[in-house]
Design a protein around this motif. Structure first.
Motif, short mmCIF file in Angstrom:
data_model
loop_
_atom_site.label_atom_id
_atom_site.label_comp_id
_atom_site.label_asym_id
_atom_site.label_seq_id
_atom_site.Cartn_x
_atom_site.Cartn_y
_atom_site.Cartn_z
N GLY A 9 0.74 -1.28 -0.03
CA GLY A 9 -0.04 -0.15 -0.08
C GLY A 9 0.84 1.10 -0.05
O GLY A 9 0.47 2.14 -0.79
N LEU A 10 1.86 1.08 0.75
CA LEU A 10 2.77 2.32 0.72
C LEU A 10 3.58 2.68 -0.56
O LEU A 10 3.60 3.92 -1.14
CB LEU A 10 3.98 1.98 1.75
CG LEU A 10 3.77 2.16 3.27
CD1 LEU A 10 4.90 2.00 4.17
CD2 LEU A 10 3.13 3.49 3.71
N THR A 70 19.88 3.40 3.73
CA THR A 70 19.71 4.64 3.94
C THR A 70 18.68 5.41 2.96
O THR A 70 17.53 6.00 3.76
CB THR A 70 20.90 5.70 4.01
OG1 THR A 70 21.88 4.96 4.80
CG2 THR A 70 20.52 7.00 4.47
N MET A 71 18.96 4.96 1.75
CA MET A 71 17.76 5.42 0.70
C MET A 71 16.50 4.95 1.09
O MET A 71 15.45 5.60 0.76
CB MET A 71 18.26 5.10 -0.55
CG MET A 71 17.26 5.14 -1.93
SD MET A 71 17.83 4.61 -3.28
CE MET A 71 16.35 4.41 -4.16
N PRO A 104 9.78 6.36 5.45
CA PRO A 104 10.34 6.43 6.84
C PRO A 104 9.22 5.51 7.67
O PRO A 104 9.76 5.48 8.84
CB PRO A 104 9.96 8.00 7.27
CG PRO A 104 9.22 8.39 6.18
CD PRO A 104 9.57 7.63 4.91
N GLN A 105 7.86 5.21 7.28
CA GLN A 105 7.25 4.51 7.70
C GLN A 105 7.79 3.01 8.34
O GLN A 105 7.21 2.34 9.16
CB GLN A 105 5.90 4.28 7.23
CG GLN A 105 5.19 5.50 6.80
CD GLN A 105 5.69 6.10 5.51
OE1 GLN A 105 6.73 5.70 4.95
NE2 GLN A 105 4.79 6.62 4.60
N ILE A 106 8.65 2.59 7.56
CA ILE A 106 9.06 1.29 7.54
C ILE A 106 10.07 1.19 8.91
O ILE A 106 11.25 1.96 8.78
CB ILE A 106 9.92 0.71 6.20
CG1 ILE A 106 8.98 0.79 5.12
CG2 ILE A 106 10.30 -0.77 6.37
CD1 ILE A 106 9.27 0.21 3.64
N THR A 107 10.04 0.37 9.74
CA THR A 107 10.97 0.14 10.91
C THR A 107 11.52 -1.03 10.85
O THR A 107 12.53 -1.26 11.64
CB THR A 107 10.26 0.61 12.31
OG1 THR A 107 9.01 -0.26 12.21
CG2 THR A 107 9.56 2.18 12.15
N MET A 108 10.66 -2.10 10.36
CA MET A 108 11.53 -3.60 10.77
C MET A 108 12.64 -3.88 9.62
O MET A 108 12.45 -3.32 8.51
CB MET A 108 10.23 -4.49 10.39
CG MET A 108 9.14 -4.50 11.40
SD MET A 108 7.86 -5.89 10.83
CE MET A 108 8.94 -7.39 10.82
#
Length: 486
Positions: A222-223, A241-242, A248-252
């Protein structure tokens, strides 16, 4: 003429055929009139072969009634010759191929109205139960069109029913073509977030075996679909980093690694898009497939597209996408490399369900047969409210353009100087008659594939179709014959 020359020394030649099974007339040069003309020639001795040990008495009676009704009572006089005598006769006493024991309860003519998807679902569930109860018998689901067969295959898969198929393409071929088509679709329009999201879903489905993260994968898809600057994915160097900057919503960490891999492949496919189409397909195949059948099928698809490119040098990605989609949706035939395509062994049918078009079922037989979509769209009868596959509503007078063009070409062949006097000769109407007659014969072929049990269903299509006229007649015949109310 060739055969007469070969037989000119006093020897004989024999022509064998059944006009009632002439089901290729409308799309080949085959025509039952040639056999009928031959039978009328001087010196020809006609021998009928009416006996058949394939079917039970009830199925034979049903097929014979279809012949009789067509000859005597079909509402369109021009179609009454579509089916001809002799009627089928059971084999004589002590024949080495006796007819199956008759059981009228084995025949079901399903009169209730069904929507197209409901018909598929009902038959799939019915055949699943039947196979479980009759593992040593054979069963087939016969459809009038390949796309209908593909829908049935998908439903059987969802129900975990073991199946075989005889369609334009095998299921493995269709799936391979579908995946490659989605990549080509993205390469044709790489700025589309929707195309990118679809491509990611296919790519991750082939790679992700960890079902515990399905929800996170769905959110990630969805993102991607909502990201409106897909050119950012074409950065010369992909890094974690890219990825973090883009999403930025992805943390895992696991999801970051997935996106890093995906963006690397995206850039690889963009670079490969400069290759000739067959080399591009082979490159994509190595990235998506690991099964021998898939790789072999992709190799064949690459060859097909290379030949198409030779014929159409101006073709670009949208054209190749349409070609692959045609294969994926069973509209274009290509011989794949699956078990279904490379061999046909009737013994393998026991405990499995065969899905086939009625055309391909000719000459075969099964203990139980389902005939689907016997409505007045797939089996028109020349009635005012019937619709025809070859006619489009948006064409003037709903003309059959292929039939009209062939009629004009025939006029030119007869008189090359007639280019200024070409006229329409009601070719659309004549093509309707030929099609209706052939569909009657196709229904006859479908019925006579059954040995012991026969189930016929119909659907409303897009809400307008009715039971085919011959099926309505079979309803009346069967209900009257087996009316126990009195």
């Amino acid at each position: 003429k060739i055969l007469r020359l070969l037989a000119d020394n006093g020897s004989h030649w024999i022509r064998v055929g059944d006009p009632n099974q002439a089901i290729y007339e409308t799309f080949t040069t085959a025509n039952p009139k040639y056999l009928r003309q031959f039978l009328l020639e001087r010196g020809v001795k006609a021998c009928t072969l009416p006996h058949s040990g394939r079917s039970s008495a009830s199925i034979i009676n049903l097929a014979n009634h279809l012949i009789k009704w067509t000859q005597d009572d079909h509402p369109v006089a021009e179609i009454r010759g579509a089916l001809t005598e002799p009627f089928i006769e059971p084999t004589p006493y002590e024949d080495p191929q006796p007819n199956p024991v008759d059981d009228p309860k084995g025949i079901t003519l399903f009169q209730e109205k069904l929507e197209a998807n409901d018909e598929i679902e009902m038959v799939a569930k019915s055949v699943k139960r039947w196979v479980k109860e009759h593992p040593e018998q054979t069963v087939a689901i016969l459809v009038p069109r390949n796309d209908r067969g593909a829908q049935m295959v998908n439903t059987l898969q969802n129900l975990n029913v073991d199946y075989f198929e005889l369609l334009h393409t095998s299921n493995s071929t269709r799936n391979t073509a579908k995946i490659l088509a989605q990549v080509i679709k993205f390469l044709a329009e790489p700025t589309s977030p929707a195309h990118l999201a679809n491509l990611f879903k296919i790519w991750i489905d082939k790679r992700n075996k960890n079902k515990e993260v399905d929800a996170e994968i769905k959110n990630l898809t969805g993102l991607i679909k909502s990201y409106d600057k897909t050119e950012d994915f074409l950065s010369p160097k992909v890094s974690r980093t890219m990825v973090r900057e883009l999403f930025p919503q992805i943390t895992m960490d696991y999801l970051i690694e997935i996106m890093e891999d995906f963006l690397t492949f995206i850039q690889r496919w963009q670079t490969a898009s400069l290759l000739p189409i067959d080399q591009l397909i082979l490159t994509l195949a190595n990235d998506f497939f690991d099964q021998p059948v898939e790789l072999a099928t992709a190799f064949r698809l690459a060859g097909v597209l290379a030949r198409v490119k030779d014929l159409h040098p101006d073709w670009s990605f949208p054209d190749f996408y349409n070609e692959l989609t045609g294969i994926a949706t069973n509209r274009i035939k290509i011989l794949g490399l699956s078990e279904e395509d490379t061999g046909f062994d009737p013994d393998k049918y026991k405990g499995k369900v065969l899905v086939s078009t009625m055309h391909k079922a000719k000459g075969m037989e099964w203990d139980r047969v389902y005939l689907l979509s016997v409505n007045n769209y797939d089996f028109p009868s020349g009635q005012e409210f019937d619709q025809y596959i070859g006619e489009k509503w948006f064409v003037r007078d709903e003309m059959n353009l292929s039939a009209e063009l062939l009629s004009l070409l025939e006029q030119l062949v007869e008189n090359p100087e007639a280019n200024k006097t070409l006229i329409r000769k009601n070719a659309t109407f004549q093509s309707r008659l030929a099609y209706c007659a052939e569909r009657l014969r196709l229904l006859y072929v479908g019925i006579t594939r059954a040995r012991k049990e026969l189930i016929i269903t119909w659907n409303t299509g897009r809400g307008q179709s009715l039971p085919a006229l011959p099926l309505q007649e079979l309803f009346k015949y069967w209900n009257n014959k087996h009316d126990t109310s009195s």
